[in-house]
Design a protein around this motif. Structure first.
Motif, PDB file in Angstrom:
ATOM      1  N   ASP A 335      11.287  69.355 -39.507  1.00  0.00           N
ATOM      2  CA  ASP A 335      12.417  70.182 -39.730  1.00  0.00           C
ATOM      3  C   ASP A 335      12.088  71.853 -39.869  1.00  0.00           C
ATOM      4  O   ASP A 335      11.155  72.171 -40.504  1.00  0.00           O
ATOM      5  N   LYS A 336      12.851  72.594 -39.301  1.00  0.00           N
ATOM      6  CA  LYS A 336      12.620  73.943 -39.448  1.00  0.00           C
ATOM      7  C   LYS A 336      14.067  74.719 -40.106  1.00  0.00           C
ATOM      8  O   LYS A 336      15.074  74.154 -39.784  1.00  0.00           O
ATOM      9  N   ILE A 337      13.856  75.397 -41.007  1.00  0.00           N
ATOM     10  CA  ILE A 337      14.813  76.205 -41.677  1.00  0.00           C
ATOM     11  C   ILE A 337      14.870  77.563 -40.945  1.00  0.00           C
ATOM     12  O   ILE A 337      13.853  78.350 -40.927  1.00  0.00           O
ATOM     13  N   LEU A 338      15.999  77.864 -40.247  1.00  0.00           N
ATOM     14  CA  LEU A 338      16.399  78.940 -39.733  1.00  0.00           C
ATOM     15  C   LEU A 338      17.408  79.739 -40.214  1.00  0.00           C
ATOM     16  O   LEU A 338      18.224  79.401 -40.886  1.00  0.00           O
ATOM     17  N   ARG A 339      17.061  81.317 -40.522  1.00  0.00           N
ATOM     18  CA  ARG A 339      18.093  82.178 -40.911  1.00  0.00           C
ATOM     19  C   ARG A 339      18.911  82.797 -39.686  1.00  0.00           C
ATOM     20  O   ARG A 339      18.052  83.477 -38.768  1.00  0.00           O
ATOM     21  N   ILE A 340      20.063  82.696 -39.355  1.00  0.00           N
ATOM     22  CA  ILE A 340      20.752  83.184 -38.275  1.00  0.00           C
ATOM     23  C   ILE A 340      21.500  84.422 -38.677  1.00  0.00           C
ATOM     24  O   ILE A 340      22.566  84.221 -39.576  1.00  0.00           O
ATOM     25  N   TYR A 341      21.616  85.338 -37.862  1.00  0.00           N
ATOM     26  CA  TYR A 341      22.526  86.512 -37.851  1.00  0.00           C
ATOM     27  C   TYR A 341      23.252  86.476 -36.598  1.00  0.00           C
ATOM     28  O   TYR A 341      22.828  86.438 -35.652  1.00  0.00           O
ATOM     29  N   ILE A 364      12.208  80.800 -40.987  1.00  0.00           N
ATOM     30  CA  ILE A 364      11.851  80.932 -42.621  1.00  0.00           C
ATOM     31  C   ILE A 364      11.199  79.609 -43.130  1.00  0.00           C
ATOM     32  O   ILE A 364      11.394  79.535 -44.357  1.00  0.00           O
ATOM     33  N   THR A 365      10.919  78.775 -42.482  1.00  0.00           N
ATOM     34  CA  THR A 365      10.391  77.490 -42.652  1.00  0.00           C
ATOM     35  C   THR A 365       9.191  77.541 -43.536  1.00  0.00           C
ATOM     36  O   THR A 365       9.306  77.255 -44.679  1.00  0.00           O
TER      37      THR A 365
END
Length: 595
Positions: A335-341, A364-365
């Motif tokens: 699992d990867k945590i992504l911050r999307i703009y 931002i994992t």
């Protein structure tokens, strides 16, 4: 092209010759068959007429004899005398039930019933019938004509072989072959003449075009023929010059752009208003598990990135012409945590709001994991420190309240305070050691030393603890194994593993240590006969402060950091550690370090 022109001419002429030959052959055969059929019908009608006249004047009719006479009168009877310019004529008389009553060539009494023959069935139905069949005796096709005279109830059948058809076909094949040979000669002459005029400049154009397509944009054609091909060559050269300049500028810009985009540590994806990908960098492909290549550009974003949250956010940004921010989790397996703009792509025209959408992606994992680890670490440290401090404060308050005057009680409470203080000291030392190892990329105080000496020191240190637990130690160390490492780190790693094996063992149990060298690695096997670890806990035992049985671990004086320290020591020396365990059947740790 020369070969194609030759083949086209050859195919055209040969096709015409063969079509003409085929049509002539068919027309000749048709004419021949029609004439022969007409003559046979006349012969059959003549035979029937003569038989009918003989019957009127009372002459008895012998059909078998009559068949032989008519066959010999009209054509030669002997098959051996059959020549290419004559037809073998055969006469057969058949009654309306299909029985043969006369035959010019065979014994009519031994012949089969002819009611199933096509010409006989047609004659019975329409008074005249015909058929063409292959004769096994004569090895050629025969034409059969049958005429039925209802008043006599007799069918007269005559037949001849179609020998003239073979002659016609042979003649046509002869002239067709001659025509093909002439066509080959004419085609060769015409093909070479026309191909030399056309293919030479075309081949030069093809060669130069191929060179340009392979990247040699400086190539030009040199054709002088005063016609449209020369004009085409001049236009081609002009186009090549402009193309060379344009591609040089474009390549320079693309190289700069690709270098910048693919050097970014964050992902970038751009789509047009049809939601088709117009830009994507390598980092984005890695984040979404996409194989980067030429086929990616132009794909629909929904097919490429199968995440509804990201796609809907980007689509909403395009439709509403506004930027958005969100965090999504993608996976599995990892699992990867992504911050999307997301933001719309601005245009210089007023005809449309935007030209698509742009998504900037930050992984931002690790940041989230660090935040979680920090939070858990602070929480665990606080909890671990709070427990002994609370106990110490409680006993101090009790002593202050008057228990200090009772010597036996005071000594007992002071012993407990001492134990809890020692526990606090151990915890702080473990935290400091763990912090020290975590912050190191390379260990200090490296020296070469023999493993068996280190193991003897560990045995002397830990034998007393094992005796108190009634646990037997069994160490087996291969001779002359030397390791280059920090000796204290290796001791600390083995002591933590053996100490755990003793603590969680059963009364009268054993702890077995084996050290040996194989394939450039030093192997440490620590095996016990203790209570074991349930499978659901094995993957977490190296985490800080993680305890399988929290109450039991604290009672035994454990801080919950021992295995975490072991794991970090192993990682510090680029080794690996494996655990196999079964509840109630003991645990085995296997550590491998580079020799």
């Amino acid at each position: 092209m020369k070969q194609k022109i030759f083949l086209y001419y050859l195919f055209l002429i040969i096709t015409v010759v063969f079509v003409a030959g085929f049509l002539i052959s068919e027309l000749s055969q048709k004419y021949y068959k029609d004439e022969l059929e007409k003559n046979l019908k006349n012969a059959a009608h003549l035979i029937q007429f003569q038989l009918a006249e003989n019957k009127k004047i009372g002459i008895p009719i012998d059909y078998n004899k009559s068949a032989q006479q008519y066959a010999s009168v009209l054509f030669p009877q002997d098959i051996s005398k059959l020549s290419s310019d004559k037809n073998y004529f055969r006469v057969t008389f058949i009654d309306k039930n299909g029985k043969v009553i006369g035959e010019s060539e065979k014994d009519y009494q031994s012949m089969d019933n002819h009611s199933n023959r096509k010409e006989v069935q047609e004659a019975l139905k329409w008074n005249i019938g015909r058929d063409i069949r292959f004769s096994k005796d004569m090895k050629m096709d025969l034409l059969y004509i049958a005429v039925f005279l209802p008043s006599d109830g007799v069918i007269t059948r005559v037949s001849v072989p179609l020998v003239q058809i073979d002659k016609i076909n042979n003649i046509i094949m002869l002239y067709t072959g001659i025509g093909v040979l002439i066509a080959l000669v004419l085609t060769t002459i015409l093909a070479f003449r026309f191909s030399n005029m056309i293919t030479k400049p075309v081949n030069e154009l093809i060669k130069v075009t191929r060179d340009i397509s392979e990247g040699n944009f400086s190539r030009r054609v040199n054709i002088k023929c005063d016609d449209e091909i020369e004009e085409l060559a001049n236009t081609f050269n002009s186009m090549a010059e402009k193309l060379e300049l344009s591609i040089a500028e474009m390549n320079e810009k693309n190289i700069k752009f690709d270098s910048i985009i693919n050097s970014m540590i964050n992902g970038v994806v751009a789509v047009d208003n049809q939601f088709e990908v117009i830009l994507i960098n390598s980092v984005s492909c890695e984040m979404f598990g996409i194989k980067n290549g030429p086929g990616v550009i132009g794909m629909n974003m929904i097919e490429l990135v199968r995440n509804n949250h990201i796609n809907n956010l980007l689509k909403e940004s395009i439709e509403k012409n506004e930027p958005y921010l969100t965090e999504v989790v993608i996976g599995p397996p990892d699992d990867k945590i992504l911050r999307i703009y997301t933001s719309p792509i601005k245009t210089n025209t007023t005809e449309q709001l935007n030209a698509g959408g742009l998504a900037t992606i930050y992984d931002i994992t690790n940041l989230k994991k660090l935040e979680q680890i920090r939070t858990e670490f602070v929480s665990n440290v606080t909890h671990e420190l709070k427990t002994p401090l609370t106990s110490i404060r409680g006993f101090i308050e009790t002593l202050k309240s008057g228990a200090i005057d009772d010597k036996s009680v005071a000594v007992k409470f002071l012993d407990i305070i001492d134990i809890e203080s020692e526990r606090l000291s151990s915890l702080i030392n473990d935290i400091l050691q763990l912090s020290e190892i975590e912050n190191k990329t390379k260990d200090s105080d490296i020296s070469s030393h023999k493993i068996n000496n280190t193991v003897k020191e560990i045995y002397d240190m830990i034998q007393g603890v094992a005796s108190k637990k009634n646990v037997q130690l069994s160490f087996e160390v291969e001779e002359n194994i030397t390791i280059t490492a920090n000796k204290n780190r290796i001791k600390q790693m083995l002591i933590n593993l053996i100490d755990n094996a003793i603590k969680y063992n059963i009364d009268g149990g054993t702890v077995y240590l084996k050290v040996f060298k194989t394939e450039g690695k030093i192997n440490f096997i620590i095996k016990d006969s203790g209570i074991g670890i349930d499978e659901e806990h094995i993957h977490r035992i190296f985490e800080r402060f993680y305890r399988v049985d929290k109450g039991r671990s604290r009672n035994m004086g454990g801080t919950g950091l021992g295995l975490s320290i072991v794991k970090h020591i192993v990682n510090l020396y680029n080794g690996n550690i494996k655990v196999t365990s079964k509840l109630g059947s003991g645990t085995e740790f296997i550590v491998q370090l580079p020799a």
